[in-house]
Design a protein around this motif. Sequence first.
Motif, mmCIF file in Angstrom:
data_model
loop_
_atom_site.group_PDB
_atom_site.id
_atom_site.type_symbol
_atom_site.label_atom_id
_atom_site.label_comp_id
_atom_site.label_asym_id
_atom_site.label_seq_id
_atom_site.Cartn_x
_atom_site.Cartn_y
_atom_site.Cartn_z
ATOM 1 N N ASN A 224 44.719 42.022 27.516
ATOM 2 C CA ASN A 224 43.491 41.384 27.977
ATOM 3 C C ASN A 224 43.429 41.422 29.504
ATOM 4 O O ASN A 224 44.302 40.865 30.178
ATOM 5 C CB ASN A 224 43.421 39.941 27.482
ATOM 6 C CG ASN A 224 42.116 39.258 27.864
ATOM 7 O OD1 ASN A 224 42.054 38.551 28.849
ATOM 8 N ND2 ASN A 224 41.071 39.490 27.082
ATOM 9 N N ILE A 225 42.431 42.073 30.048
ATOM 10 C CA ILE A 225 42.342 42.299 31.488
ATOM 11 C C ILE A 225 42.110 41.004 32.293
ATOM 12 O O ILE A 225 42.813 40.754 33.276
ATOM 13 C CB ILE A 225 41.234 43.333 31.818
ATOM 14 C CG1 ILE A 225 41.485 44.633 31.039
ATOM 15 C CG2 ILE A 225 41.196 43.603 33.316
ATOM 16 C CD1 ILE A 225 42.838 45.260 31.295
ATOM 17 N N PRO A 226 41.121 40.139 31.934
ATOM 18 C CA PRO A 226 40.909 38.912 32.723
ATOM 19 C C PRO A 226 42.154 38.027 32.802
ATOM 20 O O PRO A 226 42.482 37.502 33.875
ATOM 21 C CB PRO A 226 39.776 38.202 31.970
ATOM 22 C CG PRO A 226 39.033 39.306 31.295
ATOM 23 C CD PRO A 226 40.094 40.281 30.883
ATOM 24 N N ALA A 227 42.837 37.846 31.678
ATOM 25 C CA ALA A 227 44.047 37.012 31.675
ATOM 26 C C ALA A 227 45.117 37.621 32.585
ATOM 27 O O ALA A 227 45.792 36.907 33.340
ATOM 28 C CB ALA A 227 44.587 36.871 30.258
ATOM 29 N N PHE A 228 45.256 38.930 32.521
ATOM 30 C CA PHE A 228 46.221 39.636 33.371
ATOM 31 C C PHE A 228 45.917 39.391 34.851
ATOM 32 O O PHE A 228 46.800 39.054 35.648
ATOM 33 C CB PHE A 228 46.195 41.127 33.057
ATOM 34 C CG PHE A 228 47.043 41.967 33.979
ATOM 35 C CD1 PHE A 228 48.412 42.071 33.779
ATOM 36 C CD2 PHE A 228 46.470 42.651 35.037
ATOM 37 C CE1 PHE A 228 49.195 42.833 34.643
ATOM 38 C CE2 PHE A 228 47.235 43.418 35.904
ATOM 39 C CZ PHE A 228 48.611 43.506 35.699
ATOM 40 N N LEU A 229 44.651 39.534 35.232
ATOM 41 C CA LEU A 229 44.249 39.392 36.636
ATOM 42 C C LEU A 229 44.402 37.962 37.145
ATOM 43 O O LEU A 229 44.676 37.744 38.325
ATOM 44 C CB LEU A 229 42.796 39.855 36.810
ATOM 45 C CG LEU A 229 42.533 41.345 36.568
ATOM 46 C CD1 LEU A 229 41.040 41.642 36.680
ATOM 47 C CD2 LEU A 229 43.326 42.199 37.556
#
Length: 265
Positions: A224-229
Motif C-alpha cells: 500500500n503506497i500511502p501507508a508506506f509514504l
Amino acid sequence: MIEAFGTNQILFFLLIMTATAVFAGFFAGFFGIGGGIITVPCLFYIFETIGIDDAFIMHLAVGTSFAIIVPTAIMSVFTHYKHQAVDFRVVKTYGIFVVAGVIVGTFFAASMQTKSLVLFFSLVIYLLALNLIFLKDKTNMKLKFSLLQRTVFGFIVGFVSSLMGIGGAIMNVPILKFVGYTINKAIGSAASIGFLISVFGFLGFLVSGIMFKTDIPLSVGFINIPAFLIFVPITTVMAKVGANSAHKIEKTIAINGARILKKGE
C-alpha cells in the motif's frame, strides 16, 4: 471506500499511523527488530476499516510492513554498525538460509486466506511471548554456530517472518545470544539479517500480489503506497534514535559497573 470517510476519520487514521510509526521505529532500532509486530496489526485495522477486500487485508498489511521495514532497517543497521555491533560474518553464513525461508514463505503466504494468516500471526506472537517469559539468560561463551543449526534455524526464522511481516529479530536475537554473541552484537547482527528478510519479503509480496492481479486501490501488488509514504520518514528517524539509545544505555551500565568494581577494590 476511503472517499466515504470524513476529515475527522482520516485524521484519526493518520494519528494511528503516526503513533504506530514512532513506536515501531524506535523499537526497531533499540531491539534490532523490524517493527512488524506493531505495524501489522495497525495496518490490518486500518485496511479493514476503510473497506479493503477481506481476502487480501492481511496480505496487504504484511507486504506493506516489509516495505516499511526496508529503509527502517537500513538506518538501524547503519547506526549499530557505527557502534561496531554488527558481525557481517554471521549475516553472510546464516542470512542465506533465512533468505531461502523468506522466499518460500512469501509465496506460500500469498496462497493462504486472510483468516489463516491472522491465526498464524496470533499463535506465533503468543508462543514468542511465552518464550520470552520463560527464557533463561544463558550465554555460551564459545561462538559455535554449526551448519545444521544455521540451516534449520535460518529457514524457520525466514519462513515464519515472511508470514508475519516482521524482521525476525525477536527470534534471531535469542538464537545469536544462545550461540555466544553479546546482547549488542546479537541486536546489531539481527537488525542486519532483518534487512535481508524485509527486502526479499517486500519483493515476494510485490511480485505475488501482481501475479494474483489483486487490483487493490492505491497499492502495487500487496504494497500500500500511502501507508508506506506515511510510515517511512517517521520509522527511519526513530530507528536511529532507538539504536543510539540502546548503545547509550550499554555505556551507562558499563560505566556504573566500573565504578562499583573500583569502590570494591
